[in-house]
Design a protein around this motif. Structure first.
Motif, PDB file in Angstrom:
ATOM      1  N   ALA B 346      35.497  43.749  39.476  1.00 29.35           N
ATOM      2  CA  ALA B 346      35.778  45.033  40.144  1.00 29.35           C
ATOM      3  C   ALA B 346      34.511  45.563  40.821  1.00 29.35           C
ATOM      4  CB  ALA B 346      36.303  46.051  39.137  1.00 29.35           C
ATOM      5  N   CYS B 366      38.747  49.864  41.840  1.00 25.02           N
ATOM      6  CA  CYS B 366      38.959  48.424  42.070  1.00 25.02           C
ATOM      7  C   CYS B 366      39.418  47.682  40.821  1.00 25.02           C
ATOM      8  CB  CYS B 366      37.682  47.776  42.603  1.00 25.02           C
ATOM      9  SG  CYS B 366      37.207  48.395  44.229  1.00 25.02           S
ATOM     10  N   LEU B 367      39.541  48.367  39.685  1.00 29.09           N
ATOM     11  CA  LEU B 367      39.934  47.680  38.443  1.00 29.09           C
ATOM     12  C   LEU B 367      41.318  47.045  38.589  1.00 29.09           C
ATOM     13  CD1 LEU B 367      38.718  50.250  35.731  1.00 29.09           C
ATOM     14  CD2 LEU B 367      37.790  47.951  36.103  1.00 29.09           C
ATOM     15  N   SER B 370      41.274  44.020  40.855  1.00 28.59           N
ATOM     16  CA  SER B 370      40.538  42.959  40.155  1.00 28.59           C
ATOM     17  C   SER B 370      41.457  42.251  39.146  1.00 28.59           C
ATOM     18  CB  SER B 370      39.332  43.598  39.453  1.00 28.59           C
ATOM     19  OG  SER B 370      38.661  42.688  38.652  1.00 28.59           O
TER      20      SER B 370
END
Lengths: 381, 381
Positions: B346, B366-367, B370
């Motif tokens: 991420a 962005c987790l 990801s």
């Protein structure tokens, strides 16, 4: 440096053939004032001093800001750990003002600092915290309305003890954004600046911090790691107080240099159409076109940015070593040049899309792109 | 597991033909220290122990993080109800720090937990609530400045009663993000950890929670569901306290294993260029390249993520059953590996677009992407 940036060119308004001046011109009266008061030049002859004044106006003092930005911005490496790219603290934020310290502190992070703290009053803290979870906000300052006279001494001791716990961890302190003018608060902040000096922590002074130091010049005088970032009015007050004069336009470069010298070699960044900066020795300007929008808060971006770049220039000037024009320059001046240029470019980018609607927050969102365009993380070469 | 990951290979620095060591090397001195102190190996011969040390350096300990992430992440099914994908609680947040518990708690949700609670002080609660309406924030903790000495006992009882109402509902507790170091607060939190142990709730300890347990090792010692996630400095203090030694680099794997064993089989995730993790038995590393940005707050993402993946590994390890290399591994270790890998990916994604401007909030955003890239909700096969 005075010689390098000041003494070699000609000032056309003087009649150099006759060695005399047209005394009727108000411009010349101002320049005569400068000749009389040029700090540190007492051992020089009148002709030498006039020669110095002549030289400045024609010398090219526009900084090569892009090269400086590239030289002082540290290379990002995976071996580094948290804090090595900069730990900044803003002293500011009171019941009345909370936006300014937020803008300064978040700008530092957006440029690339690892940690950004705010030291503000108890009332301001929850609001500033609420703007962003990325900041570390310490509710330690107090204003008079919250303090009984008999408690002031103890509270001041507590404030200073709290600051002292942190002070040496910081690479730079920004003093002033949203500080307000409460006498007790300013008295505490005056001592915070003294403690920072004792710990050799650089200090950027802006906003109400400039109100404080203009009235108590001894607080910063003679401290080479102090940077003052006055706007038009703050500069006017400083010039009046220190030089007992009015602000001049032709001769502005020399005046900012003289002012910095008179305050014992602090660095001054005079904000304006062109930003002028001097440490009393070198004078530089940044005139890159930014944006015609003058929304409040841009000065706070600048002060937070100066703090980061100044720290980088002091610590990570690796690339600068290869360029003697940069490596010989005072890190405080490098910080001012880099910050001024970055803010102008970011303001320009923001204005391109937001036009009259451009706000300080929009400019902050463009700081990263602005830096990346000048100094990419992965250079293409 | 010690044998599997520790005893089978050779350490080239030792002269295995002669069975002796080059004592002049500082690396070897460190390894000798390890041989002397290797916990739980007292019944082994010197040669066995040396053989163990030899083996570790050469064995491949890099985890197959993608496979682990795919194995432990639960399949989403419409038959499931709220809570089955994880109920996490963060104990942290005080007058000074509010960002850290928010980052940990929101990260848990962004990965896929159903519910995320924060237990913080009264002062911190409105600010943390303000960051996001997605969190459930309980203002139950108190700091000394708000409590009279004669009330402390009652207040502590009240805090524990409040926690006890919730404790058994949680799949994992994260203790420490933004906790601060107030003695009364830490005393209460120490008891919260004890209650969590009694209820067999896994506990991830980070930040000021590590300050607490380093000074009171008994609080976590011998609890196999405890995970400590120290950064460079926190690890240094732990090693000094527990092993009475300095941190070593060649031999780092063995040291983290020894440390975990000495604290009675807790799991330790040592954050660094490579993350190293051990439960005192198995040692694993995650070295996926993430981002060179070291902005504060990434540790909080990690602690919240470990909590989720640890919970999933304990409860939903359905796919893991088909892979004995994974199903035989300690769920705490699986949680650490998955969280470390996800955060790194991420951070890499965020850095690609934000570069030097990347902040913790950007990484949190962005987790989801990801995880989806490694372990899509709708697999293409």
């Amino acid at each position: 440096m005075l010689i390098r940036y000041g003494m070699n060119a000609r000032l056309p308004l003087y009649n150099s053939a006759k060695g005399c001046v047209f005394a009727s011109s108000s411009v010349l009266r101002r320049q005569q004032f400068l000749i009389r008061t040029l700090g540190g030049c007492n051992s020089q002859s009148y002709q030498q001093r006039v020669g110095g004044i002549r030289s400045m106006a024609a010398s090219g003092i526009e900084a090569d800001a892009d090269s400086i930005l590239r030289a002082i911005t540290p290379v990002l490496e995976s071996t580094k750990h948290k804090g090595q790219a900069g730990k900044i603290a803003v002293v500011g934020g009171c019941r009345e003002y909370t936006g300014a310290p937020y803008f300064a502190a978040i700008s530092a992070l957006k440029i690339g600092a690892d940690l950004s703290h705010v030291f503000c009053t108890r009332d301001a803290a929850p609001v500033i915290k609420g703007y962003s979870p990325e900041l570390i906000v310490h509710p330690i300052l107090e204003e008079s309305y919250n303090v009984r006279d008999e408690d002031k001494s103890n509270i001041k001791d507590r404030v200073l003890a709290e600051i002292d716990k942190w002070l040496e961890r910081f690479d730079c302190l920004v003093v002033g954004p949203g500080l307000g003018r409460d006498p007790f608060l300013l008295d505490c902040v005056s001592d915070i600046i003294k403690h920072a000096r004792q710990s050799n922590v650089p200090i950027v002074v802006d906003g109400d911090g400039l109100f404080l130091v203009t009235n108590h010049l001894d607080v910063v005088s003679g401290y080479p790691l102090a940077v003052l970032t006055p706007n038009v009015n703050e500069y006017k007050r400083l010039v009046s107080k220190v030089l007992n004069a009015e602000v001049i336009d032709p001769g502005a470069h020399q005046q900012v240099q003289l002012l910095a010298k008179r305050i014992g070699g602090v660095t001054i960044l005079r904000k304006g159409k062109s930003d002028l900066m001097s440490d009393g020795d070198t004078v530089k300007s940044v005139s890159i076109y930014g944006s015609p929008r003058r929304c409040g808060g841009q000065g706070d971006i600048l002060s937070g940015s100066v703090a980061v770049f100044l720290s980088w220039a002091r610590q990570h000037g690796k690339a600068a070593e290869t360029d003697p024009r940069i490596s010989q320059m005072n890190p405080t001046l490098l910080g001012c040049i880099a910050a001024s240029a970055l803010l102008r470019k970011a303001a320009g980018i923001a204005f391109e899309s937001k036009r009259r609607s451009t706000l300080t927050g929009d400019i902050i969102e463009c700081l990263g792109r602005s830096l990346e365009e000048i100094c990419p993380v992965y250079p293409s070469s």
